[in-house]
Scaffold this active site. Sequence first.
Site, PDB file in Angstrom:
ATOM      1  N   ASP A  90      79.330  40.792  10.787  1.00  0.00           N
ATOM      2  CA  ASP A  90      78.908  39.787  11.153  1.00  0.00           C
ATOM      3  C   ASP A  90      78.878  39.557   8.808  1.00  0.00           C
ATOM      4  OD1 ASP A  90      77.538  37.718  11.254  1.00  0.00           O
ATOM      5  OD2 ASP A  90      75.695  38.317  12.127  1.00  0.00           O
ATOM      6  N   CYS A 134      75.877  37.977   7.102  1.00  0.00           N
ATOM      7  CA  CYS A 134      74.625  37.527   8.076  1.00  0.00           C
ATOM      8  C   CYS A 134      73.836  37.455   6.771  1.00  0.00           C
ATOM      9  CB  CYS A 134      74.399  39.105   8.733  1.00  0.00           C
ATOM     10  SG  CYS A 134      72.903  38.816   9.631  1.00  0.00           S
ATOM     11  N   HIS A 164      68.114  33.022  11.082  1.00  0.00           N
ATOM     12  CA  HIS A 164      68.779  34.645  10.312  1.00  0.00           C
ATOM     13  C   HIS A 164      69.507  33.846  11.704  1.00  0.00           C
ATOM     14  CE1 HIS A 164      68.498  38.814  10.950  1.00  0.00           C
ATOM     15  NE2 HIS A 164      69.141  38.471  10.070  1.00  0.00           N
ATOM     16  N   HIS A 224      73.823  38.778   3.557  1.00  0.00           N
ATOM     17  CA  HIS A 224      72.503  40.272   3.799  1.00  0.00           C
ATOM     18  C   HIS A 224      74.216  40.942   3.706  1.00  0.00           C
ATOM     19  CE1 HIS A 224      69.844  39.469   6.645  1.00  0.00           C
ATOM     20  NE2 HIS A 224      71.031  39.952   6.890  1.00  0.00           N
ATOM     21  N   HIS A 268      65.981  43.192   2.491  1.00  0.00           N
ATOM     22  CA  HIS A 268      67.085  42.104   3.383  1.00  0.00           C
ATOM     23  C   HIS A 268      66.037  42.143   4.627  1.00  0.00           C
ATOM     24  CE1 HIS A 268      68.007  45.174   6.902  1.00  0.00           C
ATOM     25  NE2 HIS A 268      69.557  43.824   7.230  1.00  0.00           N
ATOM     26  N   GLY A 307      63.851  46.447   8.610  1.00  0.00           N
ATOM     27  CA  GLY A 307      64.456  47.648   9.126  1.00  0.00           C
ATOM     28  C   GLY A 307      63.987  48.281  10.472  1.00  0.00           C
ATOM     29  N   LYS A 339      64.709  33.206  20.054  1.00  0.00           N
ATOM     30  CA  LYS A 339      65.663  34.629  20.027  1.00  0.00           C
ATOM     31  C   LYS A 339      66.911  33.936  20.655  1.00  0.00           C
ATOM     32  CE  LYS A 339      64.746  37.909  18.884  1.00  0.00           C
ATOM     33  NZ  LYS A 339      65.271  38.248  17.015  1.00  0.00           N
TER      34      LYS A 339
END
Lengths: 142, 479
Positions: free
Chosen positions: B94, B97, B233, B327, B402, B405, B478
């Site tokens: 990606d 991204c 995002h 990122h 970023h 995690g 989402k």
Amino acid sequence: MIERTPVYELMDHTADLGIRVKGKDLIDLFENGGKALLHLMVKVRSSGKPAPLKLKVAGNDLPDLMVRWLAEILYLFEGEKVIATAIKIDSLSPTGLEATLWTSPYDPRIHKIIREIKAVTYHRIEVIEKKGLWEASIIFDL
Amino acid sequence: MDIKIKEIDKNRWLIPKTGDMRVPGLIFSNRRLIREVQHDQSLVQVANVATLPGIVGYSLAMPDIHWGYGFPIGGVAAFDMEEGIVSPGGVGYDINCGCRLMTTSLKADEIRPYIKELIVSLFKNIPAGVGSKGAVHISSRDEARVALEGASWAVKNGFGQPEDLERTEDHGTLAGADPSVVSDRALKRGIDQLGTLGSGNHFLEIQVVDHVYDAVTANRFNLHEGQITVFIHSGSRGFGHQICDDFLKEMGKQNQPSDFHLPDRQLTCAPLNSDLGRRYLSAMACAANYAWANRQVLMHHTRETFLNTLGLAPASLGMRLLYDVCHNIAKKELHVVNGQESILCVHRKGATRSLPPGHPILPQIYRETGQPVLIPGDMGTYSYVLAGARGAMEHSFGSSCHGAGRVLSRSKAIKMAKGRSIYRELEDKGIYVLSRGKRTLKEEMPEAYKDVSQVVEVVHETDLATKVARLRPLGVIKG
């Protein structure tokens, strides 16, 4: 038709998704790999009469061939918007395979998407023979 | 395999140089966070990256490090332009991204009764999930312009304001893009996905500024307690995934530099100073530009949805871009190594650029504050806004973390969520979530992620970026 639970098991990976596939020979292994990928992505059902599609894939060695073969199936869905409902490998060598896929156009009303798979990675890719059986480990990027 | 690490201080851990490693590894982390990655492949991946030709300084990892493919997620590595390489696995599928944060003139107290309605409308207007098609129809010629011009194509075509561009990393256009090196497959995958959010960890979130740490900088960023913000995002969608895939295959195990013993096939690379390396960077820039155009279009549709749902005039909504950061990227940047300035190719795989106050490439509006650094948390907890700090230029090639995690695999998350309604649990916390797939909600549940506040604390204490404000989610969509 692709059976509901092809032969594979999930391996733990923190961010992505790994599978271990088995086969009695290389053709069986590669067919199972393709079926496992489809099983992870979508509830496979044919819409209309499936159309046969001949596919030729070349690779540098068996692990590379496995990644490229699965990437072709993924591209068929992502790029051509068709879903393979049945898979048959016609011939296979360590550097190439020929397959017949029966495909249906993707129809969101019929095909229930299970998860998006971004790519088939080379990370820790393995195709090995173990006690007369073949086994592959594959990690998908989600 | 467990990798031996040495504690340098409470926020820094060293992987000494052994075997084929050309440089040591350095991980920014604290005792609690490092425990979570000590027994998976994350640290091995830091060591693997250290074997790549032309790597400079350290193979670095940010505190949100977790097991990726090739590079660890949270990995940063810089390469010499003559001796070094570029690796598609160091950027990821990606490409670009990233995140963007918009501020508004709205107060949470006024908007709270409309959150559900807003989320339902956003869910309807913003295509998300697998196989979704964009609300923007573009021709092949347009797609090539998107790949060349990025966010500036979007603004020229009515998706946003010219001021958005100076509030975007690299002004939303990465130089060196060349659509002629992009495969037909990538173009085919990209043509109907512009303006789509995607699935997995991609999201759009309505938030409230919950706490301000640095009032002066927050004021310069136009962030105030109780204010509504919107966080997006997303990335380059199938266009970027295909470009990464194409070049990984072309680079291949058989085409590796002669002085390099490939530790993981996902780490295949090409010399920066080669036709293949240059072609990858040109194609990667196309995907980076696609991603910026994508987030620009997503912001436009978000703004339109707010205006229509709340019946407001644009001036009353006051929705403005605070900043957009990528990122997943490899970029040529100027850094000082051993007292000497040099251009390096910095790979960030799940890491954010973090430029300190006074950095010459920052736009005037952020020259005194440092670059806004946007750190999303998981959907049940906070996101953070930080400002780039001097330590980043000294220690991490101008990089910061970023996100939170992941700490749980997706299958473990699903097991843990069995019998629970994540939707209901979040609603009880005052967070209204709509998701295309039930599985996504379970896979992305709050416990699947590290404690983002710990991650941010490490970054703040090591001066990679400093805390400005904390944002709490009120509504999420989402894929």
